[in-house]
Design a protein around this motif. Sequence first.
Motif, PDB file in Angstrom:
ATOM      1  N   TYR A 231      11.098  47.407  41.977  1.00 31.01           N
ATOM      2  CA  TYR A 231      10.794  48.309  40.873  1.00 31.01           C
ATOM      3  C   TYR A 231       9.454  47.890  40.295  1.00 31.01           C
ATOM      4  O   TYR A 231       9.222  46.704  40.032  1.00 31.01           O
ATOM      5  CB  TYR A 231      11.894  48.227  39.805  1.00 31.01           C
ATOM      6  N   ALA A 232       8.567  48.849  40.104  1.00 31.13           N
ATOM      7  CA  ALA A 232       7.239  48.546  39.564  1.00 31.13           C
ATOM      8  C   ALA A 232       6.653  49.809  38.958  1.00 31.13           C
ATOM      9  O   ALA A 232       7.197  50.903  39.122  1.00 31.13           O
ATOM     10  CB  ALA A 232       6.324  48.014  40.670  1.00 31.13           C
ATOM     11  N   SER A 233       5.539  49.655  38.269  1.00 28.62           N
ATOM     12  CA  SER A 233       4.809  50.820  37.754  1.00 28.62           C
ATOM     13  C   SER A 233       3.341  50.455  37.621  1.00 28.62           C
ATOM     14  O   SER A 233       2.979  49.278  37.551  1.00 28.62           O
ATOM     15  CB  SER A 233       5.365  51.266  36.397  1.00 28.62           C
ATOM     16  N   THR A 234       2.507  51.474  37.585  1.00 24.32           N
ATOM     17  CA  THR A 234       1.069  51.260  37.439  1.00 24.32           C
ATOM     18  C   THR A 234       0.763  50.515  36.149  1.00 24.32           C
ATOM     19  O   THR A 234      -0.051  49.583  36.124  1.00 24.32           O
ATOM     20  CB  THR A 234       0.329  52.611  37.448  1.00 24.32           C
ATOM     21  N   GLU A 235       1.420  50.913  35.044  1.00 23.12           N
ATOM     22  CA  GLU A 235       1.142  50.298  33.745  1.00 23.12           C
ATOM     23  C   GLU A 235       1.439  48.796  33.767  1.00 23.12           C
ATOM     24  O   GLU A 235       0.712  48.009  33.165  1.00 23.12           O
ATOM     25  CB  GLU A 235       1.981  50.965  32.645  1.00 23.12           C
ATOM     26  N   MET A 236       2.526  48.405  34.436  1.00 21.83           N
ATOM     27  CA  MET A 236       2.897  46.985  34.477  1.00 21.83           C
ATOM     28  C   MET A 236       1.991  46.190  35.403  1.00 21.83           C
ATOM     29  O   MET A 236       1.737  45.016  35.180  1.00 21.83           O
ATOM     30  CB  MET A 236       4.350  46.824  34.939  1.00 21.83           C
ATOM     31  N   GLY A 237       1.538  46.841  36.480  1.00 20.16           N
ATOM     32  CA  GLY A 237       0.761  46.123  37.485  1.00 20.16           C
ATOM     33  C   GLY A 237       1.530  44.940  38.041  1.00 20.16           C
ATOM     34  O   GLY A 237       0.945  43.954  38.496  1.00 20.16           O
ATOM     35  N   THR A 238       2.840  45.025  38.001  1.00 23.04           N
ATOM     36  CA  THR A 238       3.710  43.907  38.358  1.00 23.04           C
ATOM     37  C   THR A 238       5.000  44.469  38.962  1.00 23.04           C
ATOM     38  O   THR A 238       5.441  45.539  38.540  1.00 23.04           O
ATOM     39  CB  THR A 238       4.090  43.070  37.121  1.00 23.04           C
ATOM     40  N   ALA A 239       5.598  43.752  39.892  1.00 26.70           N
ATOM     41  CA  ALA A 239       6.835  44.215  40.520  1.00 26.70           C
ATOM     42  C   ALA A 239       8.025  43.344  40.123  1.00 26.70           C
ATOM     43  O   ALA A 239       7.879  42.146  39.901  1.00 26.70           O
ATOM     44  CB  ALA A 239       6.681  44.204  42.041  1.00 26.70           C
ATOM     45  N   PHE A 240       9.176  43.971  40.017  1.00 28.29           N
ATOM     46  CA  PHE A 240      10.465  43.281  39.911  1.00 28.29           C
ATOM     47  C   PHE A 240      11.117  43.439  41.284  1.00 28.29           C
ATOM     48  O   PHE A 240      11.297  44.566  41.759  1.00 28.29           O
ATOM     49  CB  PHE A 240      11.349  43.919  38.837  1.00 28.29           C
ATOM     50  N   THR A 241      11.479  42.328  41.921  1.00 30.91           N
ATOM     51  CA  THR A 241      11.886  42.363  43.321  1.00 30.91           C
ATOM     52  C   THR A 241      13.187  41.602  43.555  1.00 30.91           C
ATOM     53  O   THR A 241      13.417  40.567  42.935  1.00 30.91           O
ATOM     54  CB  THR A 241      10.774  41.739  44.201  1.00 30.91           C
ATOM     55  N   GLU A 242      14.005  42.119  44.470  1.00 27.08           N
ATOM     56  CA  GLU A 242      15.243  41.443  44.838  1.00 27.08           C
ATOM     57  C   GLU A 242      14.973  40.204  45.686  1.00 27.08           C
ATOM     58  O   GLU A 242      14.067  40.212  46.527  1.00 27.08           O
ATOM     59  CB  GLU A 242      16.129  42.368  45.682  1.00 27.08           C
ATOM     60  N   CYS A 243      15.783  39.183  45.484  1.00 30.38           N
ATOM     61  CA  CYS A 243      15.781  38.035  46.396  1.00 30.38           C
ATOM     62  C   CYS A 243      16.833  38.286  47.474  1.00 30.38           C
ATOM     63  O   CYS A 243      17.430  39.360  47.543  1.00 30.38           O
ATOM     64  CB  CYS A 243      16.096  36.749  45.625  1.00 30.38           C
ATOM     65  N   GLU A 244      17.085  37.283  48.291  1.00 30.69           N
ATOM     66  CA  GLU A 244      18.013  37.442  49.420  1.00 30.69           C
ATOM     67  C   GLU A 244      19.459  37.637  48.997  1.00 30.69           C
ATOM     68  O   GLU A 244      20.297  38.054  49.806  1.00 30.69           O
ATOM     69  CB  GLU A 244      17.900  36.233  50.361  1.00 30.69           C
ATOM     70  N   PHE A 245      19.786  37.379  47.714  1.00 31.59           N
ATOM     71  CA  PHE A 245      21.166  37.548  47.256  1.00 31.59           C
ATOM     72  C   PHE A 245      21.439  38.948  46.712  1.00 31.59           C
ATOM     73  O   PHE A 245      22.586  39.285  46.433  1.00 31.59           O
ATOM     74  CB  PHE A 245      21.511  36.480  46.205  1.00 31.59           C
ATOM     75  N   HIS A 246      20.398  39.756  46.538  1.00 36.62           N
ATOM     76  CA  HIS A 246      20.549  41.160  46.153  1.00 36.62           C
ATOM     77  C   HIS A 246      21.383  41.328  44.884  1.00 36.62           C
ATOM     78  O   HIS A 246      22.289  42.162  44.809  1.00 36.62           O
ATOM     79  CB  HIS A 246      21.178  41.964  47.303  1.00 36.62           C
ATOM     80  N   LYS A 247      21.073  40.527  43.868  1.00 37.14           N
ATOM     81  CA  LYS A 247      21.810  40.604  42.608  1.00 37.14           C
ATOM     82  C   LYS A 247      20.865  40.880  41.439  1.00 37.14           C
ATOM     83  O   LYS A 247      20.853  40.188  40.437  1.00 37.14           O
ATOM     84  CB  LYS A 247      22.586  39.308  42.374  1.00 37.14           C
ATOM     85  N   GLY A 248      20.054  41.904  41.600  1.00 35.94           N
ATOM     86  CA  GLY A 248      19.112  42.281  40.558  1.00 35.94           C
ATOM     87  C   GLY A 248      17.681  41.982  40.951  1.00 35.94           C
ATOM     88  O   GLY A 248      17.414  41.162  41.843  1.00 35.94           O
ATOM     89  N   ASN A 249      16.768  42.642  40.289  1.00 33.46           N
ATOM     90  CA  ASN A 249      15.350  42.495  40.590  1.00 33.46           C
ATOM     91  C   ASN A 249      14.731  41.452  39.664  1.00 33.46           C
ATOM     92  O   ASN A 249      14.779  41.578  38.443  1.00 33.46           O
ATOM     93  CB  ASN A 249      14.637  43.840  40.420  1.00 33.46           C
ATOM     94  N   HIS A 250      14.128  40.430  40.256  1.00 26.28           N
ATOM     95  CA  HIS A 250      13.546  39.315  39.511  1.00 26.28           C
ATOM     96  C   HIS A 250      12.171  39.669  38.950  1.00 26.28           C
ATOM     97  O   HIS A 250      11.356  40.304  39.621  1.00 26.28           O
ATOM     98  CB  HIS A 250      13.355  38.106  40.430  1.00 26.28           C
TER      99      HIS A 250
END
Length: 418
Positions: A231-250
Amino acid sequence: MTNFYDINKNEELLKKQLSYAVANSPFYKKRFTDCKIDIEAIQSYEEFRKIPITTKEDLQNYNEEFIAVGKDAIIDYVTTSGTLGNPVSFALNDADLDRLAENERQSFEMVGVKRSSVVQLTTTLDRRFMAGMAYFLGLRKLGAGIVRTGSGLPGLQWESIERFQPDFLVAVPSFLLKMIDFAVQNGIDYKKSSIKAAVCIGEPLRNPDFSLNSLGQKVKDLWDIELFSTYASTEMGTAFTECEFHKGNHSLPDLIFAEVLDENQNPVEPGEIGELVVTPLQTQTMPLVRFATGDMVKFYGQNCDCGRRSFRISTPVGRKKQMIKLKGTTLYPQQIINLLTAFQSLKIFVIEASLNENQTDEILVRIPNDFTETNKLQEHLQAGLKVKVSLEKTSLEKLEKLKFPQESRKPKLFHDFR
């Protein structure tokens, strides 16, 4: 700043970002002066929360006043996708591009991409689109191999997979379904390809309980590769990404300070849903402070089985402005989209929201003229939503135009006419 949210940030970087914004951004210089906010006096999260929220309307109405560098320092211009209104212009200088590369380097490492990996990018690098450029810069910084196929063209995607043997795809989940369909029609044994995982962008992949949603499950049932949500957006210029455990975006704590707030702008507890508010760190050209994304996300807390103690959220469960009140029931478009996607025989649809003569919300789902299971679909939707929505048969040509408007970079499944 001793508080529950502390683990989510680097305090020194946050203070540095606030000082930079006030000193260099005309918008924040005026706002902090008008609100009599003293940066040096902010020593706790409670004091930080006294800073007013920055809205999307602020960004649209005062766009150029957010620019905090000279025009000769700007290297790249991009625009937002305009999901909730007119696209907003964004600019990046050399330091911002380096930061963008670092963001994606960390994000790709989180999903297991290594220097020895080859990643195929099925996203555009043009059309003022930040994400495609960000992926390229991040992979270049990581040192991984890159195949830039761009969006669409399933035939080129499969020819490139055969030629370069990539391990990872970066793709919109619904495009993975198009690739699978093309492979089946053209006798390509896609299940034996080199692809081991897909980094999924642009569309939600999971439900708030971590399970795959109907779109994600449809992809997984057909192609048993590992699917990573982002999950990301242009305004944030930053991504929230899942790790290998797939329990939410870090989150990436050195690049963003995130809050999830309820309707009274109070922090929600783990397990609750609220609006994501962000302060990107280490940005120079267009710093944002407490920017309300408009995205409603579920907050999971910080601890994860992977050992990271970064802030974890779901992908958006809906947009704050897209909330629908239908006969006393609160809905978000994504709930309807998930149910429609799960109905196997329905290949295309568009959802429309409008106000009736009583100024209350109404929902219309447009389906193809040749669709024959209308009654079953109606029962399926009512069982999932606990409320009845209207269905209307529409020509395939009109559905295609509504779903893929020329000016949009993404499929548009929800049209809000309220």
